[in-house]
Design an enzyme around this catalytic site. Structure first.
Site, PDB file in Angstrom:
ATOM      1  N   SER A 138       7.487  -2.980  -2.869  1.00 51.37           N
ATOM      2  CA  SER A 138       8.025  -1.630  -2.663  1.00 51.37           C
ATOM      3  C   SER A 138       9.497  -1.768  -2.271  1.00 51.37           C
ATOM      4  O   SER A 138       9.895  -2.813  -1.720  1.00 51.37           O
ATOM      5  CB  SER A 138       7.277  -0.948  -1.510  1.00 51.37           C
ATOM      6  OG  SER A 138       7.977   0.203  -1.070  1.00 51.37           O
ATOM      7  N   TYR A 148       4.276  -1.719   7.179  1.00 55.44           N
ATOM      8  CA  TYR A 148       4.146  -1.587   5.719  1.00 55.44           C
ATOM      9  C   TYR A 148       5.308  -2.306   5.028  1.00 55.44           C
ATOM     10  O   TYR A 148       5.114  -3.139   4.143  1.00 55.44           O
ATOM     11  CB  TYR A 148       4.105  -0.110   5.317  1.00 55.44           C
ATOM     12  CG  TYR A 148       4.018   0.086   3.814  1.00 55.44           C
ATOM     13  CD1 TYR A 148       2.782   0.104   3.173  1.00 55.44           C
ATOM     14  CD2 TYR A 148       5.166   0.239   3.033  1.00 55.44           C
ATOM     15  CE1 TYR A 148       2.697   0.258   1.789  1.00 55.44           C
ATOM     16  CE2 TYR A 148       5.093   0.401   1.659  1.00 55.44           C
ATOM     17  CZ  TYR A 148       3.859   0.410   1.039  1.00 55.44           C
ATOM     18  OH  TYR A 148       3.775   0.562  -0.323  1.00 55.44           O
TER      19      TYR A 148
END
Ligand SMILES: NC(=O)c1ccc[n+]([C@@H]2O[C@H](COP(=O)([O-])OP(=O)(O)OC[C@H]3O[C@@H](n4cnc5c(N)ncnc54)[C@H](OP(=O)(O)O)[C@@H]3O)[C@@H](O)[C@H]2O)c1
Length: 257
Positions: A138, A148
């Site tokens: 990401s 994350y």
């Protein structure tokens, strides 16, 4: 005919990989937890494109689930030519808001599964002198954005390091770093998306087309959209302290996942 194994194949980016690869005539092994959904997807892809689509229900948040997929990846009578490590999820909330068990499951799915599945498939690919692995990370990997982003930073570093180690072997490894993509991701995590400007959203099918083009060009890192390429270029130049301030102001609920 070649075979691709996709984790998290039933929704979002994984489903876009499955559609695209089936269109190109690749056989597929589809991995996710929901067996019924996997079977429906396999039937549809087989009927529409005439390819073989195997279903492999597995929870990559567990040792048994990872071991099942490792076993399929090392089956030399039925070799896998392309692995897409795509399964992933977000936890809503900032550091200390999220139960430790959920944080550890995220590390298991985003890091341990990616390490073990890549390590299972690459030796056979290297022996055959060809193959590819796409690890879905990401753009959050490049921002100070909690656990994350940290797990996705691991994916980028691992993939680029392994790609370097395997240079010249015929095996390509690439970390794919999307920005916001319209999928089930945010809803599953209970994250609101109203504050994300329209221009920041990417289309999963276009993302996959660009990613596969980058893989065929031999890139080890793919940020497939000009908007995000420009943003990440700016991020590299910005002071870390300023970035931290901006990203924490946007709030974990709305930040790039
Ligand atoms: N959407 C975004 O804005 C965005 C941006 C950057 C990166 N990403 C990354 O892109 C990847 C795909 O996300 P997405 O947006 O396509 O999400 P999504 O639409 O929610 O799809 C997630 C897929 O992963 C599967 N999955 C989830 N947990 C799993 C587990 N423990 N074991 C096996 N399969 C599991 C789900 O199926 P089951 O529930 O049936 O298991 C589903 O097929 C993730 O790694 C995510 O971090 C997403």
């Amino acid at each position: 005919m070649t075979t691709a194994l996709i984790t998290g194949a039933t929704a979002g980016i994984g489903a876009a990989f499955a559609r695209r690869l089936a269109t190109e005539g690749h056989n597929l092994v589809l991995v996710a937890r929901n067996t019924e959904r996997l079977q429906e997807q396999a039937t549809e892809l087989h009927d529409r494109h005439g390819i073989e689509a195997e279903v492999l229900p597995a929870d990559l948040g567990t040792d048994d689930g990872i071991a099942l997929v490792e076993k399929r990846l090392t089956d030399s009578r039925n070799a896998i030519d392309l692995l897409v490590n795509n399964a992933g999820f977000g936890n809503k909330g900032q550091f200390l808001d999220v139960p430790m068990a959920d944080e550890l499951t995220m590390l298991k799915v985003h890091c341990e599964a990616v390490l073990r599945l890549t390590s299972a498939v690459v030796p056979g690919m290297r022996a055959r002198g060809r193959g590819g692995v796409v690890n879905v990370a990401s753009v959050a990997a490049f921002l100070p954005r909690g656990t994350y982003g940290a797990s996705k930073a691991w994916v980028v570093q691992f993939t680029q390091g392994a790609a370097r180690d395997l240079a010249g072997s015929g095996v390509r490894l690439m970390a794919l770093c999307p920005g916001f993509v319209r999928t089930e991701f945010h809803e599953r995590a209970g994250m609101g998306t109203d504050n994300i400007p329209g221009w920041m959203w990417l289309d999963a099918d276009k993302l996959v087309t660009a990613a596969l083009a980058d893989l065929s060009r031999g890139k080890s890192l793919s940020i497939p959209d000009p908007r995000y390429k420009a943003l990440m270029g700016a991020v590299k130049l910005a002071p870390r302290g300023l970035l931290g301030g901006i990203t924490s102001k946007t709030g974990r609920k709305y930040g790039p996942q």
